[in-house]
Design an enzyme around this catalytic site. Structure first.
Site, PDB file in Angstrom:
ATOM      1  N   ASP A 116     -80.808  18.207  74.654  1.00 37.49           N
ATOM      2  CA  ASP A 116     -80.696  19.260  73.649  1.00 37.49           C
ATOM      3  C   ASP A 116     -82.091  19.559  73.114  1.00 37.49           C
ATOM      4  O   ASP A 116     -82.631  18.793  72.323  1.00 37.49           O
ATOM      5  CB  ASP A 116     -79.777  18.820  72.497  1.00 37.49           C
ATOM      6  CG  ASP A 116     -78.310  18.735  72.922  1.00 37.49           C
ATOM      7  OD1 ASP A 116     -78.059  18.529  74.127  1.00 37.49           O
ATOM      8  OD2 ASP A 116     -77.424  18.866  72.052  1.00 37.49           O
TER       9      ASP A 116
ATOM     10  N   LYS B 256     -76.979  26.494  72.114  1.00 35.06           N
ATOM     11  CA  LYS B 256     -76.427  25.735  70.983  1.00 35.06           C
ATOM     12  C   LYS B 256     -76.940  26.334  69.689  1.00 35.06           C
ATOM     13  O   LYS B 256     -78.102  26.721  69.608  1.00 35.06           O
ATOM     14  CB  LYS B 256     -76.862  24.271  71.158  1.00 35.06           C
ATOM     15  CG  LYS B 256     -76.540  23.347  70.011  1.00 35.06           C
ATOM     16  CD  LYS B 256     -76.874  21.898  70.388  1.00 35.06           C
ATOM     17  CE  LYS B 256     -76.862  20.995  69.180  1.00 35.06           C
ATOM     18  NZ  LYS B 256     -77.271  19.614  69.467  1.00 35.06           N
TER      19      LYS B 256
ATOM     20  N   LYS C  94     -72.413  25.812  72.531  1.00 35.07           N
ATOM     21  CA  LYS C  94     -72.128  24.662  71.667  1.00 35.07           C
ATOM     22  C   LYS C  94     -72.477  24.982  70.225  1.00 35.07           C
ATOM     23  O   LYS C  94     -73.637  25.003  69.849  1.00 35.07           O
ATOM     24  CB  LYS C  94     -72.941  23.448  72.145  1.00 35.07           C
ATOM     25  CG  LYS C  94     -72.823  22.224  71.230  1.00 35.07           C
ATOM     26  CD  LYS C  94     -73.573  21.031  71.785  1.00 35.07           C
ATOM     27  CE  LYS C  94     -73.636  19.905  70.762  1.00 35.07           C
ATOM     28  NZ  LYS C  94     -74.452  18.760  71.219  1.00 35.07           N
TER      29      LYS C  94
END
Lengths: 286, 311
Positions: free
Chosen positions: B143, B211, B247
């Protein structure tokens, strides 16, 4: 010129705020003659769940306040009630209580709150104990609050309501109260008092609606630690609630057998109902 | 950086239509009012549990806490074998090896934040070293955070290049890649137009997932922001044929919220994304609420925090 009535639609009291029922339902509160008084929010099981959540959130802060401070806060409730005395009298009169009994009932309610406020920093001395043990130890038992307590309030308009709420919060519990279905207006006024006195949000949550509908959800709720059946008159419902409460070993306070005399001087019974005794051992020093 | 690539990137991003803020927020709020009940709700809760990236990103994280979290991800409700496991555990790079070791061959992934999370304020060399470290320790997913300062000052080439470089750093010696999730920190991007731009930018640079947030900045994930991103991945697949996951992370705490997101996924991008491979929740407390709701559905009475773990 005649003035047009301001028609009221009362709301619930959850977490220090006044939401409508999640279900959007209402019902009509009627006076003794069957005339319309106000629309009441009809709480659903989800409102009860939200109220439990609020009570749980408030428990940590309320239960760890000093007993003295809890007494001050509860005394403040009585102060604000005193200012609303005439409003209570009018509301209870409309509910059908005989006129000559109304004012004494309101006065007794306010006095009842003061009485329990006084006990807030004294019940520990009376219910607790220094136990004699066969060794060089201090052995001390002290009462601690049970947790989140669900209360099905009795029919007696205001006196019954404060007589069950005040002792539970005086000992540090937080409560979810189902007001009496037939005379709910004084309970809403009491909620407004809770919101404007120093009671932290979530310590007292008041729902209006059908106890038969909501109480089973509170009785089976795994995050409720005690249930007061003061207002449950139907023996079948009482049994159902006790059975549901057994699932997580809730403390259950049964309804008084026979008609309750709320005007009578209370005993310590209600303060004792929702406390847990903790006993600690401590070596005796020099 | 070849000037032609820069020009075409700018052209694409500048050609994106603006977002109708009022319409977007009304649409997101409207989708949030759908009522999901009984068996649909049960299905949605189980799906949501299987989409959770169970996250702990605190300075106070210990190996013990990461192990406990990994065990919880594998068996969220130890009393109920029918309860699905979470999708992944999301930790800081130095905890990857511990999480990996605990998860073993359970099939759950380890996601690691990298590139100087959460601010992203470090040189590219440090960010890439951070990423390689995490991949070497066994992270299945990385991430990364974008450089919001560069993005907001219009230096989108820098952002693009950093994503490309990080993607390269995700390569493993055996030729496979750790999945790359690109965090925008939408709370710092100011406008929905920027969120749409950042989405396209990241996807064009090779992101496998986009995300919303780090969870360290308020507001974190919101329904409208996620809606913009879902539209972006839908349009991107229509144009390029490549599917990218989404996400939302941070601020999603209740089952009710999670179900609102699932409704939105179904309405905006459809079934294809209703799968832990393509949609994830970055969350820590959400899982407990999902478990309490699940217990409520199974037992018929409300559960409480005493019946789930303290994380």
């Amino acid at each position: 010129m005649t003035r047009i009535d301001v028609r009221k639609t009362h709301k619930l009291y959850i977490n220090g705020a006044f939401p409508r029922s999640e279900s959007g339902r209402t019902y009509e509160a009627l006076d003794a003659k069957g005339d319309f008084i106000a629309n009441m929010a009809k709480a659903s099981r989800k409102d009860a769940r939200d109220a439990v959540l609020a009570a749980r959130k408030a428990f940590g802060g309320w239960s760890t306040r000093t007993p003295y401070n809890r007494g001050q806060v509860i005394y403040r409730i009585a102060e604000v009630m005193e200012g609303r005395r005439d409003q209570f009298i009018a509301e209870i009169l409309a509910g059908g209580t005989p006129p000559k009994r109304v004012a004494p009932c309101v006065d007794a309610s306010i006095d009842r709150v003061v009485w329990y406020a006084g006990w807030a920093d004294k019940y520990v001395q009376v219910l607790g104990n220094a136990n004699a043990v066969s060794g060089p130890f201090f052995n001390l038992s002290t009462p601690e609050p049970t947790g989140v307590v669900a209360i099905i309030a009795p029919e007696a308009p205001l006196l019954g309501l404060v007589s069950v709420i005040a002792p539970a919060i005086a000992t540090g519990n937080t409560v979810v109260v189902i007001a009496t279905e037939n005379h709910p207006v004084p309970a809403v006024t009491l909620a407004e008092i809770m919101a404007t006195s120093d009671v932290p949000a979530g310590v007292v949550n008041i729902l209006t609606g059908s106890a038969a509908e909501i109480a089973p959800w509170l009785a089976s709720h795994m995050d409720v630690n005690g249930i007061d059946l003061a207002g449950v008159t139907d023996p079948a419902l009482a049994t159902e609630l006790e059975v549901a409460a057994a699932e997580n070993l809730k403390r259950v306070l049964r309804a008084p057998s026979g008609p309750a005399d709320w005007l009578a001087e209370p005993t310590l019974a209600r303060l004792e109902a929702f406390v847990e005794t903790k006993t600690v051992w401590h070596p005796i020093g020099v | 950086m070849a000037p032609t690539a820069t020009a075409s990137l700018r052209k694409t991003l500048d050609g994106l239509p603006g977002v109708d803020q009022v319409g977007l927020e009304a649409r997101a709020a409207g989708l949030g009012t759908r009522s999901i009940k009984t068996t649909s709700k049960q299905w949605a809760i189980d799906l949501a549990i299987s989409m959770v990236d169970l996250t702990t990103l605190e300075g106070s994280d210990t190996p013990g806490k990461v192990r406990a979290l990994a065990n919880k991800a594998m068996r969220p409700d130890p009393t109920d074998p029918t309860c699905p496991s979470a999708a992944a555990v999301c930790v800081y790079p130095d905890m990857v090896a511990i999480a990996k070791d605990t998860l073993g061959d359970s099939g759950l992934n380890v996601a690691s934040v990298a590139t100087a999370f959460p601010s992203g304020r470090a040189s590219l060399a440090v960010k890439l070293a951070d990423t390689r470290d995490a991949v070497a320790a066994g992270a299945d997913e990385i991430d990364m955070v974008i450089d919001r300062g560069a993005f907001l000052s219009g230096n989108i080439d820098l952002v693009f290049d950093e994503i490309v470089a990080t993607k390269e750093a995700c390569a493993r010696p055996d030729g496979s890649h750790a999945h790359l999730k690109v965090i925008f920190e939408t709370g710092e991007l100011q406008t929905y137009d920027n969120v749409r731009k950042a989405s396209w930018l990241a996807m064009m640079a090779g992101a496998d997932f986009i995300k919303t947030s780090t969870g360290k900045v308020q507001p974190a994930a919101t329904l409208p922001v996620t809606l913009v991103m879902l539209e972006a991945v839908r349009d991107f697949r229509d144009e390029t044929g490549r599917q990218v996951g989404v996400k939302p992370a941070g601020g999603i705490r209740t089952s009710k919220d999670a179900i609102k997101y699932l409704v939105m996924v179904n309405e905006i991008v459809g079934d294809d994304w209703l799968d832990p491979d393509w949609f994830r929740f970055g969350a820590s407390t959400l899982l407990n609420d999902l478990l309490m709701q699940r217990q409520k559905m199974l037992t018929g009475h409300y559960s409480g925090p005493d019946y789930v773990t303290l994380d």
